[in-house]
Design an enzyme around this catalytic site. Sequence first.
Site, mmCIF file in Angstrom:
data_model
loop_
_atom_site.group_PDB
_atom_site.id
_atom_site.type_symbol
_atom_site.label_atom_id
_atom_site.label_comp_id
_atom_site.label_asym_id
_atom_site.label_seq_id
_atom_site.Cartn_x
_atom_site.Cartn_y
_atom_site.Cartn_z
ATOM 1 N N GLU A 195 47.244 24.191 10.678
ATOM 2 C CA GLU A 195 46.323 25.064 9.813
ATOM 3 C C GLU A 195 45.449 24.189 9.018
ATOM 4 O O GLU A 195 44.345 24.177 8.931
ATOM 5 C CB GLU A 195 46.866 26.148 9.075
ATOM 6 C CG GLU A 195 47.645 27.420 9.660
ATOM 7 C CD GLU A 195 47.930 28.426 9.013
ATOM 8 O OE1 GLU A 195 47.356 28.583 7.769
ATOM 9 O OE2 GLU A 195 48.783 29.389 9.218
ATOM 10 N N SER A 267 60.404 20.534 25.110
ATOM 11 C CA SER A 267 61.404 20.901 25.648
ATOM 12 C C SER A 267 61.177 21.239 27.085
ATOM 13 O O SER A 267 60.079 21.775 27.270
ATOM 14 C CB SER A 267 62.368 21.589 25.301
ATOM 15 O OG SER A 267 62.845 21.180 23.711
ATOM 16 N N ASP A 339 53.771 31.343 16.174
ATOM 17 C CA ASP A 339 53.298 31.101 14.939
ATOM 18 C C ASP A 339 53.994 31.835 13.728
ATOM 19 O O ASP A 339 53.800 33.134 13.813
ATOM 20 C CB ASP A 339 51.627 31.476 15.039
ATOM 21 C CG ASP A 339 51.045 30.963 13.653
ATOM 22 O OD1 ASP A 339 51.729 30.383 12.672
ATOM 23 O OD2 ASP A 339 49.884 30.884 13.725
ATOM 24 N N ASP A 342 52.452 31.006 7.854
ATOM 25 C CA ASP A 342 50.846 31.180 7.342
ATOM 26 C C ASP A 342 50.727 30.537 6.183
ATOM 27 O O ASP A 342 51.659 30.380 5.040
ATOM 28 C CB ASP A 342 50.517 32.535 7.348
ATOM 29 C CG ASP A 342 49.909 33.107 8.446
ATOM 30 O OD1 ASP A 342 49.950 32.508 9.394
ATOM 31 O OD2 ASP A 342 49.657 34.192 8.546
#
Length: 827
Positions: A195, A267, A339, A342
């Site tokens: 971000e 991975s 995600d 924030d």
Amino acid sequence: MALLLRWLVRLVSVAVALTVAVVLAAWWIGSRSIPDYDAEWTVPGLAAPVEIVRNTAAVPHIFGQTDADVFYGLGVAHAQDRLWQMLMMRRTAQGQLSELFGEPTLQIDDLIRRLDVYQLATDSVAVLEPETLAALEAYAAGVNAWLRLVGEEALGRGAPELFLFEPDIAPWRPADSVAVTFMMALQVAFHHEDEVLRARLSLALDDPDRLRDLMPDAPGAGVAEIAGLTDYRGLFDSALPRFAETGTAPRHPLHPNVLGRTGAGASNVFAATPARAAASGALLANDPHLGLTAPSIWYLARLELETGGVIGATIPGMPVILAGRSERLAWGITSAYLDDIDLYVEELNPDDVTQYRTPDGWAEFRTDRRVIEVAGAEPVTITRRWTENGPVIPGSHYGFGTVTPPGHVMAMAWTALTDENTSIQTGLRLMRAGTIEEALEAGEDFVAPAQNLMLASADGRIAMQVIGHMPWRMTAHQTQARMPSPGWIDTNRWQGVTQYFANPTFLDPESGILGNTNNKTVDRDFPLHVSFAWGDTQRITRLTRLMEARDVHTRDSFIEAQLDTVSAAARNILPLVARDLWFTGETAAAGTPERRRQRALALLAEWNGEMNEHLPEPLIYAAWMRELQQRLIRDEIGPLADEFQSVEPIFLERVFRDIGGASAWCDVAPSTAEETCTDIARLALDDALQALEERYGSDLESWRWGAAHEARHDHPVLGQTRLFSWLVNIRQPTSGGDFTLNRGATPGTMPDPFLNIHAAGYRGVYDFADPDSSVFVIATGQSGNPLSRHYDDLGELWRRGDYIPMSLDPELARAGNIGVTVLTPQE
């Protein structure tokens, strides 16, 4: 003169003898910390005797009459082999590194204290199921039993590092094991850094399309079964810092390996049903990737539980097989790239800085103060602040200050920051699960870091499930969680987390094969959106090709895929970049840069993209692409280009295919001439070849990728000291690269941009047609003691792509054992 000479000889002899004596004494004292694997100890807290049978690779096979006794035995085994590693993990989670190491670790302690990691772990213990708590308590009792034995029996303090650092060792607690899960989550968390980087880039670029070039979304709808952005300036009234004024934000100490946007975790995991397996048994292969260290973060173990045997990879500090198999089930993990973080820019009240703005007006920060003890310096007192969105993190961490307007602070919301973190419960339930359904149900307890859990069962079923809490975001979120957003805008705030059934699930595919390489798996709109940033766009194409190349697979074909070193990125990008340079022009004179360039292009023209350690082509290609990307972007974004050291294949493809006008990057902004992409490619190749010649000599054919792509397994503490680095660090030339299935990610930074610093520390392949033919390996050895022969004995196997058997047959473990430790209950 003769007398003087005799005395000099005597003095030198005495000095040499004293040096040898000191070295031998230090070696003898240090070697006392190497555990005797063939010993019997009387310990408190056991219901019945426990046996720890170590096979030839020092993998403990632990047998006891109850699950609690088995977990007790694992605690002893972990402490015997990895005590220092466990203590450092706990000390990191407690924010107490600076008590030992002084100011160099102060930034880490500051961050961890502000996140309140250890308190959250302590509080989370209260919400664990009784069965989970019993396992953690038994494990802790085993660790503490070994700590007592070390003290009572003078066993070299338990680890040689403890002769150099003498901390008071507190007993191990269940909260310590929960804290380890927090630390593993923090190691692979990256969305907050993404971000910040996206916001900084938006401040540096005037054209939003160019931002999409350099930080592109993963293309496509997502793969599991194998067969317009907001202007960041416009969000705030006050002036924003300029990226050039703050320079390049240093990578945080908790992320010592600078891996760009794909370094958070990588991975591979893939599974096949019996219909796609030659021997008619389900197959599963897994190789989780983390930063390489000595010893490896992974530790192999087998536990004989009341529900049956389980074997695979553990992390010392937790009584959990994180990746492995039982008699009925196999499981593997990859980072899901969900995600789950924030960042929120919180506005301070200009009349009262103890308040911040909320949707309902000004509110008081929740605050307290903490003291950080610092060795060799005065204690540091920090004031911690929390908003409704999460803890406030100072601008010195992760470059937050580069995008925080004056009069504001940055807060971080993260699913892991909860006092109800039950992630460790999932691992314990998986080990006892007997069916796919039971395993999927176990995933509901998992909080963070979000993972793709791949499953294969003895009855032939396979599944992949995203586990971990997913934030519930509103569709009207101003930045779509791609950049920091105003924390006082209600539509930017989380509305809690989604329910588990909303997490993506892939069950019993028609094709018979599931796979994941951290690639994009789904493309969903808010509020069920998963992520814009994914860890792979290249390896998945190679895995798909290898899986589709055979109608049926075997254990060996899965191993072959796991060890594959062909770069799909190189096969795609190289023809685009070199298309106007190959086979053009007359032969240049010997010894000229033009002739050197022609020789390099001739080698690359015959290359199949295999990143083999014995070849020069991978080194030429990697150096060329690195120089090319820097030439394309540095004139546009200045010092911010330092944040893009890792090559981004999609960016280069967009530029050289001129997708959305991306070829504009090829023109050098300050120059009056209009440079073409071919011009920049040629100049970048000359730059790369010149740098390589200065380091490796003028004979291109003698250059070797393995010489530059050494695996760097460094001891986190002693590895940085001249006195001990030769003893504790491990170096190995390796194949693979940033975009191969056998991945060896590179830092891209000088002076050694092509080191292998992030790779598969554990590999496992499980075959239910012949379970005892299953295999596994770790990157170093079982022991964390540099004086032990098991410190690095598995490392050469790992480098060569070899494995050791993964058998649940107790007789096989006993037949080749190097020692049996017997723990007898204290009466």
